[in-house]
Scaffold this active site. Structure first.
Site: not given
Ligand code: GLC
Length: 745
Positions: A451, A372, A375
């Site tokens: 998200d 995650d 980017e």
């Molecule tokens: C980001 C991700 C989400 C995750 C959060 C905490 O917002 O996109 O899916 O739960 O980080 O790690």
């Protein structure tokens, strides 16, 4: 003057060089540059130019697929079909702005560009590509936001009898205008690099998508068990919470295969660590989860907390593996753990180090890795990513600024994770889930759309997002079912779960501070329907696995817009709220609250209502009832669909497989079976069975034939739909090969 060179041609005017290289008979690359050297490395591409049959004159090149005319002075290009009809032509080229303008003439629709929010048809819109932590930068997903977590600079121009694809191989921030500025002009440009693009020509959209996947690769074949249901939350923050969900799923008999740990499992948000207070005896927990047949996926972000004695930080710092700022110091940004540094995945030794860091986790039995914030997200800057003048080093020790590498950072992380796990565990397929991606990421990881929020709009627009991702080579995709941000509710979760059944990645995930949204959270009424649909997913797993196999062979999307199979039917060009799941299943999700009916477009042919098995004539709109427990699903006549028996988790082998034959037209279906887990299939350890429907005047013949028998074949139960008076019939068979003859009149 066109000059032939190795695998292509070369041309120049006063200040510009144009290289023309072929990758297939119908795939040609055009590269404009100020120097004679041709850039050869691209992280997206997996192919090199080849020699093909072609002829040339002073200003034309002819291949077996098309004719290319090049203007001597301007180096503008026109591409014609074999008969001389123009397919695409350049209006202007501005190399100093890396910009090219093409005429829009016959195209009824433009599609592709991966993860974009809005309608499927991009004609009349503009967009740009810059991988973005959307929540961090903008907030809730909506159509005013152009830049999402991924960048796939690929589009398709479509009409009934014409089609082409353009892949702009440029990793900088790119801009596309599909006739918004001027109706008859399509423009693409980049903030750096060259005008370097691939033109893929075929009348048929399916072939164009295959051409794109030929260039950038297809999805890896996933593990079959990861096609089951995934349950996640930010966060199950200690062992008891996770085990509660694990046990509750089994107690409620709601099928589930994969559970997740979000960032709170780590010690102070340090990647590759586990908080042993919240998760004491992690190894024992893993054993318990395994006994219950769960697979665990854990999150690993690229940001590494700055802390002197933390092993990952220390190792990376000593070996100078981190991205530096413009003054040559390690760049420090901010992510969950506070001050953080970022691995420079551009270098092979950094990727190798990163890959090896997974060993302890893999040895613990963790089977999925969730990448995650890649980017990469950075809380400390206004742009919400690391500054564009930070510096990467490539394998030749050449410096590259972040503006060039930014869009491929997620791709490079997926590559590092994939290759690392493959080295640690060479016999088992991995599961990697990424948020940021670029063209080619499909080779390494599944993708979720980041998200989203628990809103009906976000549910609705996830569909065109999937469709354009599919067109852009991405099949293993899905969204947070139920919505991530804000509170979900029973109706929304139910409708989203119904849609999620038909997305290859089927994961329920929600944000900290929102209400829980596991299947049982909104009461019995909703729980029962949600359960019924998760069960339907488990019935379809062999069908889905076969689609994923087909996709990994050729790049055929699993979620397909209707025009993928009905290119001749213009009614399909702007359908945003229906899709084909493979060729045979038409899915028409309910995308608004309290919806009692919805309109459905049935393409030509005959369709069976999945629920009633009634046959309906196509090439028309119908209105159908949509009570909460029904998502309209139609099966194309002539379809042959394998269905599994429901179980609580996906098994390696099934004793019995139900094969459903929907009579109507002659057809055949090749069922593929392997262990769903290892790479043995690459050595031929799989089975293939061909099923056939042959319609004759007053009878129908149904047959099976084993084409390859290297993996255990189950017993088949045959279900035949569409017999006289809309009846269905069932046969239990003990044979792999059979032939059934039935009177139809
Ligand atoms: C980001 C991700 C989400 C995750 C959060 C905490 O917002 O996109 O899916 O739960 O980080 O790690």
């Amino acid at each position: 003057m066109i000059t032939p060179i190795n695998n292509g041609y070369f041309m120049k005017n006063d200040d510009l060089f144009l290289h023309i290289n072929f990758y297939k008979d119908n795939i040609v690359r055009f590269t404009y540059s100020k120097t004679i050297d041709l850039r050869n490395s691209s992280y997206a591409l997996i192919r090199s130019p080849v020699k093909i049959d072609s002829k040339h004159t002073n200003n034309t090149i002819t291949t077996n697929s098309f004719k290319i005319k090049i203007h001597k002075k301007t180096l503008k290009v026109s591409i014609c079909d074999k008969l001389g009809n123009i397919i695409s032509s350049d209006k202007d080229i501005y190399t100093n702005q890396n910009k090219i303008i093409k005429s829009i003439s016959w195209e009824k629709g433009f599609y592709g560009m991966g993860e974009k929010y809005g309608h499927i048809n991009l004609k009349g819109t503009k967009t740009s590509n810059w991988n973005t932590d959307v929540l961090g930068k903008y907030g809730i997903h909506n159509s005013a936001i152009k830049e999402y977590h991924t960048s796939i600079p690929f589009y398709i121009g479509l009409d009934k009898d014409k089609c082409y694809g353009v892949y702009f191989d440029n990793t900088y921030k790119t801009f596309f205008d599909f006739g918004k500025n001027k109706e008859d002009e399509l423009t693409f440009s980049a903030e750096g690099g060259d005008i370097d693009y691939y033109f893929i020509y075929d009348n048929n959209i399916q072939k164009v998508i295959e051409g794109y996947c030929f260039l950038t690769g297809t999805n890896t074949l996933p593990r079959k068990d990861f096609l089951g249901y995934h349950q996640s939350r930010y966060s199950y923050s200690n062992k008891d919470e996770l085990m509660y969900v694990a046990k509750k799923m089994r107690k409620e008999k709601i099928p589930c295969d994969v559970l997740y740990l979000d960032i709170d499992y780590m010690k102070d948000y340090k990647v590759f660590t586990i908080d042993s207070e919240k998760f004491c005896e992690f190894r024992d927990m893993m054993i318990s989860l395994k006994k219950m047949n769960y697979k665990l996926t854990v999150i690993i972000d690229p940001g590494i907390k700055v802390e002197e004695n933390y092993h990952v930080y220390k190792q990376g710092k000593e070996q100078e593996f981190f991205i530096k700022d413009s003054l040559g110091e390690v760049y420090i940004g901010k992510v969950w753990g506070g001050d953080s540094v970022f691995p420079d995945f551009l270098r092979e030794n950094v990727r190798k180090w990163w890959g090896e860091l997974h060993k302890e986790f893999i040895d613990l039995g963790i089977e999925g890795i969730w990448n995650d914030m890649n980017e990469p997200a950075d809380f400390s800057t206004k742009s919400k990513t690391i500054p564009i003048d930070t510096v990467h080093l490539d394998d030749k020790d050449d410096k590259k600024t972040h503006d060039e590498i930014h869009n491929i950072y997620g791709l490079l992380q997926s590559m590092a994770t994939y290759e690392g796990i493959r080295n640690i565990n060479p016999d088992k397929r991995s599961f990697i889930l990424t948020r940021a991606a670029f063209a080619g990421s499909q080779r390494y990881s599944a993708l979720w759309t980041g998200d989203n929020a628990s809103t009906w709009e976000n549910l609705q627009y996830s569909i065109p997002m999937y469709l354009n991702l599919g067109i852009s080579g991405y099949s293993f995709i899905g969204s947070d079912v139920g919505g991530f941000l804000e509170d979900s509710n029973g109706e929304l979760l139910t409708r989203w779960t119904q849609l999620g059944v038909f997305t290859p990645l089927f994961r329920n995930h929600s944000d900290k501070g929102t209400v829980n949204q596991e299947p049982w959270c909104f009461g019995e009424k909703y729980k029962n329907i949600i359960k019924k649909y998760i069960e339907l997913r488990y019935k379809l797993v062999t069908y889905i696995y076969n689609l994923m196999k087909e996709s990994s062979n050729t790049g055929k999307p699993v979620i397909r817009p209707l025009f993928y199979h009905y290119q001749n039917d213009e009614n399909t060009y702007n359908i945003n709220d229906q899709f084909l799941f493979g060729e045979n299943i038409l899915v028409c999700p309910v995308i608004s609250p309290k919806t009692k009916k919805r309109m459905v477009y049935l393409p030509k042919g005959e369709w069976y209502c999945f629920w009633t098995k009634r046959k309906i004539k196509g090439k028309r709109y119908i209105t159908v009832d949509t009570p909460l427990d029904i998502i309209p699903i139609y099966i194309k006549s002539g379809s042959i669909i394998p269905m599994n028996r429901v179980c609580q988790y996906i098994k390696k082998d099934y004793q019995i497989l139900d094969i459903h034959f929907y009579l109507g037209t002659n057809n055949s279906y090749n069922l593929y079976l392997d262990d769903g887990l290892s790479f043995k299939y690459k050595k031929g350890i799989y089975s293939q069975i061909e099923f056939k429907i042959r319609q004759e005047k007053d009878r129908v013949i149904i047959k099976s034939k084993v084409l390859k028998n290297k993996y255990p074949i189950p017993k088949f139960n045959v279900h035949i739909h569409g017999l006289r008076n809309n009846k269905s019939s069932k046969f239990s068979l003990d044979k792999k090969e059979f032939s059934i003859i039935l009177k139809t009149r």
